[in-house]
Design an enzyme around this catalytic site. Structure first.
Site: not given
Length: 996
Positions: A454, A827
């Site tokens: 990510c 994330h």
């Protein structure tokens, strides 16, 4: 009397003489007479009406019949009996081989005189059966129209019950056999009138008996989907569709497209014949039904049908634009067919040879219809140019043909392409399927997470949304000897043109992977960004040049031109320069060093550092870069070692330092004073930001991006273990160090240093402080005195007089957010928008493009949220409040774009000129072909997946389909057909907006 009348009619006297004699006979017929005489006259008038070889004879027969119907009703009722009518209908009238064509007209004429007779019901019952038999014999359009006129005038004769449904179905089959045998205008108009009579009868029946509509449509679909017919069914069937209520459309299309019993060949035949209906004049809503079926097929992933039908029919649809009577519907169908066919240029290229001639014909017509169609056609063409660039040789004649027509803006083009793509159509039965991939409603494409990647996905999307950088990358030519840049170009091209909802960046990941990164582990996105930009910069710097250079302004001096030509793309887009100055506090010697940067790493001030409050929307710290000046009295060095602000003197504007500011919105001509009590020029009564100002504001003791920049630019004391080695003193000395920005990058990248090493835990910890982010940032840039005059000529604003600093304005375009408490976990996702220069029409080319108003820039540009494969609409309010709502989600990397102005004018002019010359970047042939092939592959994959999962629906309880149980009595049929939520599972609650 009958003999007299027959002799007169058959005589050779002129018609005016005959008319006088006939008038006397008719007047005599109004008087009482015996039954035998009445029968004789009725038989004669029947013979004249049915077998008369001239219109005059038939008119005489009609007139006599009407007189006897009025004045001798009992005799007329006795004559006009069931047995006589049955004989007329089954055996005809007249000699064998020359049966009369006027039997139906005769019956319609006579019925009006027996409506109240005791035999009326028997006659109606007979006619109900006989008209059904007649329709089953497939009469000509003329005879069929006569039946329709009869039943329209006398609805008591329309078949009832099961026979009514059968009558509707056979009537549709009858229409399917209609053909216009003549090409004369009068004959064509007569044919159209006949068809309208027949379809009008269907409409009448459907209005009174709605239960017959769906079975009738089923019969219609059976006809047009048949693969056994030697002759194609008549386009007159289009007249039937116009009377189907539009509220039934969703249910009908849903059931059709999800019926497993309909083969692909049958569906292809049906939709192909429906598209042919665009040539049917006077039809209403035909285009809506065609487009609805095309969208329905796209929703269930039947792309092979759509591809075949589009390629075989699109040229025919285009040709119908020549005819005003069918132009509107044909244009609607053409628009959808082209805008939805986005995986390949094949359909659009089929039309290219025809477009110039079509445009010329529409111009020559010079009507409102032609003008409107030309403008819509031009918009459609520019959408195709945008979608399938790279064919200048093919597009030049078309571009020449439409050059005088309006050009849609890029937002309009992207909107049209986004909402019409096959992959943007939602399957209304999605609740019954496992999740099928569907393109985001934003039109943007996501990136697949390849295992804790990510951090890369967020950086790539931020770079992609930097439109100037993206256009430059996409403009690279084939064989540019930059392998990593080429892979980035391919990735950007797929993000721009793919039909997939998300693509895999695997190839680019393997090429751009920093060698020290651990596979499968979470990494620092800032570290990856630095490595990526450095790799791209070094790759070009070593001799592998960009193919298409930015066109330089003629106003450039040779030195400036040489300066820009020698820059790599990364330097042009992200490169800035910073001057670091160190002053020895003993000898006051100052050493300077200028270095390049692609991002600024901003540390957080110590917690005990006092941060000034601000009345602006986002807090601003009034500490800016200062001038390094020797003190007036060297003996006073025991005082503060920080570089002092010069005491303001009256009439000395140079005394004001330049600060990092956030900007509000000002009325034109209003000046901003950076040192005023309110750093942001906001009209509290007018500014729309105040609507959510309290939410956007951070607490008084929180940080802001200007605070961090000001802290970065503030002087630093070098003492104790950090003493500076002064060359002049030849020893370690206390010193002061200050950084000054000397060249602002086109895209300013700011990294907030949230991760620090904790020696107690031996781990990197994260600073979770909320940092308020300004949507507009004003940055001070140091300008050499000899450059100030030359640079300032490019913009309206002026540098601070005598100070050597100028303000450069930046607009926020991307925010990469880290969610988590450690750099080794968590994330990444990003918020982005496209910031571009707004060039009004007619803007002089030798001027810096004027921006849209601040309010337009900040509120009308759409924000998007990129979270791996998921892309959604967002807003600046969401960006501002993310940490307030989710404390572990903090802004980490910021992208700002420089507004055109003083320092950036040359680059902005070059970019603007490139945009005017080339428009949307044209991709080279291999790349376009690769995208087209992948789009076709994706459509095939989706179609195969949808077919394989059809069993998923078949295992569910069946809803009654719209043509089921047709053999039940009408009184027993309580179903609501396909328009209810129960019929096909498509009620309002079953609509699912899928975002993959």
């Amino acid at each position: 009397m009958d003999k007299i009348l027959e002799a007169v009619v058959m005589s050779s006297y002129p018609n005016n003489v005959k008319q006088g004699l006939v008038r006397r006979v008719i007047e005599a017929a109004k008087q009482p007479m015996d039954s035998e005489q009445c029968w004789s006259m009725l038989e004669l008038s029947t013979k004249l009406y049915l077998t008369g070889d001239t219109k005059y004879k038939r008119e005489i027969g009609k007139e006599v019949l009407e007189v006897y119907g009025h004045y001798h009703p009992e005799e007329f009722e006795e004559f006009f009996n069931v047995r006589f009518l049955l004989s007329l209908l089954q055996e005809g009238y007249g000699p064998l081989g020359k049966r009369s064509h006027y039997v139906l007209d005769y019956i319609q004429l006579g019925l009006q005189f027996v409506l109240e007779s005791p035999s009326a019901n028997s006659i109606f019952s007979l006619l109900r059966i006989e008209v059904l038999r007649k329709i089953c014999e497939r009469p000509s359009p003329k005879q069929c129209a006569k039946i329709s006129r009869l039943l329209t005038q006398h609805p008591q004769c329309i078949p009832t019950g099961k026979h009514q449904l059968l009558f509707c179905q056979q009537l549709i089959r009858c229409i399917g056999h209609f053909q216009c045998v003549s090409e004369g205008e009068e004959e064509i108009m007569e044919f159209l009138e006949q068809v309208n009579k027949v379809s009008g009868l269907l409409q009448r029946i459907w209005r009174t008996q709605t239960s017959t509509i769906l079975p009738s449509l089923k019969e219609l679909f059976t006809i047009i989907s048949s693969t056994e017919e030697q002759e194609a069914p008549s386009n007159a069937l289009a007249s039937v569709v116009q009377f189907v209520p539009l509220e039934l459309m969703d249910g009908v299309i849903r059931n059709l497209t999800n019926d497993d019993s309909i083969t692909d060949v049958q569906m292809m035949m049906a939709i192909g014949r429906m598209i042919d209906w665009v040539s049917w004049p006077l039809g209403k809503n035909i285009d809506k039904w065609i487009i609805a079926l095309l969208k329905g097929l796209a929703a269930v992933k039947k792309f092979s049908i759509l591809i075949e039908v589009t390629l075989s029919k699109i040229e025919k649809v285009l040709s119908k634009l020549l005819y005003p009577i069918v132009r509107e519907g044909a244009l609607s169908v053409l628009q959808y067919m082209l805008l939805s066919f986005q995986h390949s240029h094949e359909a659009f290229h089929l039309l290219l040879p025809h477009i110039p001639r079509l445009v010329a014909s529409l111009r020559k017509e010079d009507s409102n219809s032609a003008t409107s169609s030309l403008e819509q056609l031009a918009e459609l063409i520019h959408c195709m140019f945008f979608r399938f660039s790279g064919f200048p040789d093919l597009y030049e004649p078309v571009l020449e043909a439409v050059k005088a027509l309006p050009i849609p803006n890029e937002d309009r083009i992207k909107h049209l392409l986004g909402q019409n793509a096959w992959t943007s159509q939602k399957n209304e039965l999605a609740c019954f399927y496992p999740r099928l991939a569907s393109k985001s409603e934003t039109g943007k494409i996501g990136l697949i997470n390849l295992g804790n990647t990510c951090y890369m996905n967020s950086i790539i999307q931020s770079l992609f949304m930097a439109s100037d950088f993206r256009h430059s990358v996409l403009n690279l030519t084939e064989g540019n000897s930059q392998p990593l840049m080429t892979k980035l170009q391919w990735l950007f091209a797929f993000l721009e043109h793919s039909q997939r909802p998300a693509i895999s960046p695997e190839s680019f990941l393997s090429a751009s992977w920093p060698p020290w990164f651990t596979p499968g582990a979470q990494q620092d996105c800032s570290e990856y960004l630095k490595y990526l930009l450095d790799r791209l910069h070094e790759e070009e710097k070593t001799g592998k040049r960009i193919y298409q250079k930015l066109k330089e302004s003629s106003l450039m001096t040779q030195a400036v031109e040489h300066h820009y030509l020698n820059k790599t793309l990364i330097e042009k887009m992200f490169g800035g320069k910073m001057m670091t100055k160190i002053r020895c506090l003993k000898c006051l010697n100052v050493s300077s060093r200028e270095e390049a940067f692609t991002d600024l790493s901003l540390a957080f001030p110590p917690s005990d550092r006092n941060m000034q409050g601000s009345t602006s929307i986002l807090p601003v710290e009034e500490i800016g870069p200062q001038f390094i000046e020797p003190p007036e009295n060297t003996g006073q060095l025991t005082g503060s070692p920080w570089i002092r602000r010069k005491v303001p003197m009256a009439g000395d504007p140079a005394a004001s330092p330049m600060l990092v500011e956030t900007l509000g919105f000002q009325e034109p001509g209003e000046a901003t004073n950076p040192l005023s009590g309110n750093d942001v020029g906001v009209d509290t009564a007018k500014d729309p930001l105040l609507a959510f100002g309290e939410q956007a504001c951070a607490p008084k003791d929180s940080r802001s991006v200007p605070d961090l920049i000001n802290y970065f630019l503030s002087p630093e004391r070098l003492t104790a273990e950090n003493k500076y080695h002064c060359e002049k003193c030849a020893s370690l000395q206390d010193a002061e160090k200050v950084a000054e920005l000397t060249e602002g990058p086109h895209y300013l990248i700011l990294t907030l240093l949230r991760f620090s090493f904790d020696p107690r835990t031996m781990k990197r910890k994260k600073i979770l402080d909320n940092v308020s982010i300004p949507v507009v940032l004003k940055l001070p840039i140091l300008v050499a005195p000899e450059e100030t005059e030359e640079v300032c000529q490019c913009g309206k604003d002026s540098a601070a007089p005598g100070s050597g600093f100028m303000s450069v304005v930046y607009d926020l375009c991307s925010v990469v957010v880290h969610s988590g408490i450690s750099s080794e976990s968590g994330h990444y996702y990003c918020y982005s928008r496209e910031c571009t220069d707004t060039v009004p029409q007619g803007q002089p080319r030798d001027r810096v493009p004027k921006l849209a108003s601040d309010k337009q820039l900040d509120f009308e540009i759409q924000w998007y949220l990129f979270n791996d494969t998921r892309v959604s609409f967002s807003s600046f309010e969401s960006v501002s409040n993310v940490t307030s709502f989710f404390p572990k989600d903090t802004a980490y990397v910021l992208f700002y774009r420089q507004r055109p102005g003083r320092q950036s004018c040359l680059l902005h002019e070059a970019l603007a000129e490139t945009g005017r010359l080339h428009g949307e970047p044209s991709l080279h042939k291999d790349l376009m072909e690769a995208i087209s092939k992948d789009n076709i592959l994706y459509l095939q994959e989706q179609e195969k997946e949808a077919r394989n999962r059809a069993a998923y629906i078949s295992a569910l309880p069946k809803s009654p389909l719209w043509w089921r149980d047709l053999d039940r009595d009408k009184d027993d049929d309580n179903s609501s057909g396909g328009c209810s939520p129960a019929a096909g599972g498509g009620g309002s609650g079953s609509f699912h907006g899928l975002v993959f």
